[in-house]
Design a protein around this motif. Structure first.
Motif, PDB file in Angstrom:
ATOM      1  N   ILE A 120       0.803  -1.227   0.000  1.00  0.00           N
ATOM      2  CA  ILE A 120       0.000   0.000   0.000  1.00  0.00           C
ATOM      3  C   ILE A 120       0.835   1.276   0.000  1.00  0.00           C
ATOM      4  N   HIS A 121       2.146   1.183   0.305  1.00  0.00           N
ATOM      5  CA  HIS A 121       2.943   2.418   0.206  1.00  0.00           C
ATOM      6  C   HIS A 121       3.200   2.790  -1.252  1.00  0.00           C
ATOM      7  N   HIS A 122       2.874   1.882  -2.169  1.00  0.00           N
ATOM      8  CA  HIS A 122       2.956   2.206  -3.599  1.00  0.00           C
ATOM      9  C   HIS A 122       1.616   2.736  -4.127  1.00  0.00           C
ATOM     10  N   ILE A 123       0.617   2.826  -3.246  1.00  0.00           N
ATOM     11  CA  ILE A 123      -0.746   3.161  -3.668  1.00  0.00           C
ATOM     12  C   ILE A 123      -1.226   4.419  -2.960  1.00  0.00           C
ATOM     13  N   LYS A 124      -1.721   5.383  -3.720  1.00  0.00           N
ATOM     14  CA  LYS A 124      -2.278   6.601  -3.118  1.00  0.00           C
ATOM     15  C   LYS A 124      -3.763   6.446  -2.822  1.00  0.00           C
ATOM     16  N   ASP A 125      -4.471   5.732  -3.699  1.00  0.00           N
ATOM     17  CA  ASP A 125      -5.922   5.592  -3.567  1.00  0.00           C
ATOM     18  C   ASP A 125      -6.257   4.335  -2.759  1.00  0.00           C
ATOM     19  N   LEU A 126      -6.185   4.459  -1.435  1.00  0.00           N
ATOM     20  CA  LEU A 126      -6.480   3.305  -0.584  1.00  0.00           C
ATOM     21  C   LEU A 126      -7.926   2.842  -0.733  1.00  0.00           C
ATOM     22  N   HIS A 127      -8.835   3.777  -0.922  1.00  0.00           N
ATOM     23  CA  HIS A 127     -10.256   3.432  -0.996  1.00  0.00           C
ATOM     24  C   HIS A 127     -10.519   2.447  -2.134  1.00  0.00           C
ATOM     25  N   SER A 128     -10.003   2.726  -3.317  1.00  0.00           N
ATOM     26  CA  SER A 128     -10.215   1.827  -4.459  1.00  0.00           C
ATOM     27  C   SER A 128      -9.539   0.480  -4.235  1.00  0.00           C
ATOM     28  N   CYS A 129      -8.362   0.499  -3.630  1.00  0.00           N
ATOM     29  CA  CYS A 129      -7.659  -0.745  -3.315  1.00  0.00           C
ATOM     30  C   CYS A 129      -8.481  -1.603  -2.364  1.00  0.00           C
ATOM     31  N   PHE A 130      -9.037  -0.990  -1.332  1.00  0.00           N
ATOM     32  CA  PHE A 130      -9.794  -1.741  -0.333  1.00  0.00           C
ATOM     33  C   PHE A 130     -11.150  -2.194  -0.865  1.00  0.00           C
ATOM     34  N   ILE A 131     -11.736  -1.411  -1.782  1.00  0.00           N
ATOM     35  CA  ILE A 131     -12.999  -1.829  -2.418  1.00  0.00           C
ATOM     36  C   ILE A 131     -12.787  -3.126  -3.199  1.00  0.00           C
ATOM     37  N   GLU A 132     -11.683  -3.216  -3.932  1.00  0.00           N
ATOM     38  CA  GLU A 132     -11.380  -4.436  -4.678  1.00  0.00           C
ATOM     39  C   GLU A 132     -11.137  -5.599  -3.720  1.00  0.00           C
ATOM     40  N   ALA A 133     -10.458  -5.342  -2.628  1.00  0.00           N
ATOM     41  CA  ALA A 133     -10.231  -6.393  -1.631  1.00  0.00           C
ATOM     42  C   ALA A 133     -11.557  -6.890  -1.054  1.00  0.00           C
ATOM     43  N   PHE A 134     -12.452  -5.957  -0.759  1.00  0.00           N
ATOM     44  CA  PHE A 134     -13.752  -6.325  -0.192  1.00  0.00           C
ATOM     45  C   PHE A 134     -14.536  -7.204  -1.172  1.00  0.00           C
ATOM     46  N   ARG A 135     -14.414  -6.894  -2.452  1.00  0.00           N
ATOM     47  CA  ARG A 135     -15.106  -7.690  -3.475  1.00  0.00           C
ATOM     48  C   ARG A 135     -14.573  -9.121  -3.534  1.00  0.00           C
ATOM     49  N   LEU A 136     -13.299  -9.281  -3.331  1.00  0.00           N
ATOM     50  CA  LEU A 136     -12.654 -10.576  -3.539  1.00  0.00           C
ATOM     51  C   LEU A 136     -12.816 -11.544  -2.368  1.00  0.00           C
ATOM     52  N   VAL A 137     -12.916 -11.005  -1.162  1.00  0.00           N
ATOM     53  CA  VAL A 137     -12.921 -11.846   0.039  1.00  0.00           C
ATOM     54  C   VAL A 137     -14.325 -12.384   0.310  1.00  0.00           C
ATOM     55  N   LYS A 138     -14.383 -13.635   0.749  1.00  0.00           N
ATOM     56  CA  LYS A 138     -15.652 -14.239   1.146  1.00  0.00           C
ATOM     57  C   LYS A 138     -16.159 -13.575   2.431  1.00  0.00           C
ATOM     58  N   ASP A 139     -17.448 -13.687   2.668  1.00  0.00           N
ATOM     59  CA  ASP A 139     -18.030 -13.164   3.905  1.00  0.00           C
ATOM     60  C   ASP A 139     -17.380 -13.823   5.121  1.00  0.00           C
ATOM     61  N   ASN A 140     -17.119 -13.007   6.135  1.00  0.00           N
ATOM     62  CA  ASN A 140     -16.544 -13.469   7.406  1.00  0.00           C
ATOM     63  C   ASN A 140     -15.129 -14.027   7.256  1.00  0.00           C
ATOM     64  N   ARG A 141     -14.457 -13.631   6.196  1.00  0.00           N
ATOM     65  CA  ARG A 141     -13.084 -14.096   5.999  1.00  0.00           C
ATOM     66  C   ARG A 141     -12.104 -12.922   6.112  1.00  0.00           C
ATOM     67  N   TYR A 142     -10.842 -13.121   5.824  1.00  0.00           N
ATOM     68  CA  TYR A 142      -9.774 -12.287   6.361  1.00  0.00           C
ATOM     69  C   TYR A 142      -9.007 -11.473   5.305  1.00  0.00           C
ATOM     70  N   TYR A 143      -8.716 -10.249   5.692  1.00  0.00           N
ATOM     71  CA  TYR A 143      -7.896  -9.342   4.885  1.00  0.00           C
ATOM     72  C   TYR A 143      -6.723  -8.897   5.757  1.00  0.00           C
ATOM     73  N   ILE A 144      -5.513  -9.185   5.311  1.00  0.00           N
ATOM     74  CA  ILE A 144      -4.304  -8.836   6.048  1.00  0.00           C
ATOM     75  C   ILE A 144      -3.466  -7.865   5.207  1.00  0.00           C
ATOM     76  N   ILE A 145      -3.198  -6.699   5.769  1.00  0.00           N
ATOM     77  CA  ILE A 145      -2.326  -5.704   5.146  1.00  0.00           C
ATOM     78  C   ILE A 145      -1.080  -5.578   6.014  1.00  0.00           C
ATOM     79  N   GLN A 146       0.068  -5.576   5.388  1.00  0.00           N
ATOM     80  CA  GLN A 146       1.322  -5.366   6.116  1.00  0.00           C
ATOM     81  C   GLN A 146       2.122  -4.284   5.411  1.00  0.00           C
TER      82      GLN A 146
END
Length: 258
Positions: A110-136
């Motif tokens: 994410i330090h290569h990304i300015k638009d966190l909102h769009s990045c996280f929207i795509e992540a939300f689309r990809l992950v199953k309900d009640n499952r996990y998103y890990i950012i480091q």
């Protein structure tokens, strides 16, 4: 200057080490790995952490990166792993199926990304309900810690103060990350600090050679050859030990659930 991720000469720069047990232990504490069937590693680089997820027991791992050259190195690095596949894409548009993954990892991305909102929207689309998103990634505070025998990165900013502004400008504050995760719909958001062992060097010469090749450190591409040599000389003089150098970096990890 900066690193050219698309250059053929950099295709193996992120393939030359393995994920440390310090990272694996933290991941197992955050996520029930035994229940993870499908994992997605966006910004996978050379596949180091795709391999780690597979070794931890994940049945199927997909790595995504925006650089075809980097993916070429990743495929070579993971050629023995039949359960790992790679796809060209980016954090805003992966072209993968919605709600398909139990775990989504974005490490050092994410330090290569300015638009966190769009990045996280795509992540939300990809992950199953009640499952996990890990950012480091690193925050401002993580980056600017002093250099010592284990925190080698700190010497860079002591010697070249001009890089402090560049580094902090590309790092997101933890509060913004957590607020944006909440905005797009993630819940149960946690922040964890980790001193991750990056690599263990048998001696000082091995460390200095690694630095001279700019291996896996995009920030070193901000230095010209003369400046890099100055850094290497500075680190050589600053280190108080000559053998068994354990290089560590401090990271911030954010865990969120869809």
């Amino acid at each position: 200057m900066g690193i050219d991720f698309h250059s053929k000469k950099n295709r193996i720069t992120y393939t030359t080490r393995n994920a440390d047990n310090s990272w694996i232990k933290v991941m197992k504490g955050l996520v029930p790995i035994e229940k993870i069937s499908n994992a997605l590693d966006i910004g996978c680089g050379g596949g180091i952490y795709s391999k780690a997820l597979s070794d931890m027991g994940v049945d199927s791992v997909t790595g995504v990166d925006f650089s075809e050259s980097i993916l070429e190195g990743a495929r070579e690095n993971c050629k023995e792993y039949k359960n790992i596949s790679f796809q060209h894409g980016n954090a805003f548009e992966t072209n993968l199926d919605s709600e398909s993954y139990d775990l989504l990892l974005e490490r050092a991305l994410i330090h290569h990304i300015k638009d966190l909102h769009s990045c996280f929207i795509e992540a939300f689309r990809l992950v199953k309900d009640n499952r996990y998103y890990i950012i480091q990634d690193r925050t401002h505070e993580d980056c600017l810690l002093e250099g010592n025998d284990s925190h080698i990165r700190g010497y860079l900013f002591e010697l070249f103060p001009r890089l402090v502004e560049k580094e902090t400008n590309r790092r997101h504050r933890s509060q913004l990350v957590m607020e944006t995760l909440k905005e797009v719909g993630f819940k149960n958001i946690e922040e964890i600090k980790l001193w991750e062992t990056r690599r263990v060097y048998d001696n000082k010469e091995h460390l200095l050679k690694d630095l001279s090749e700019r291996t896996g450190r995009s920030i070193l591409h901000e230095l010209n050859d003369e400046e890099l040599n100055l850094l290497i000389t500075h680190i050589e003089k600053s280190l108080s030990i000559n053998t068994n150098i354990i290089e560590k970096d401090r990271w911030t990890i954010w865990k969120a659930i869809k």
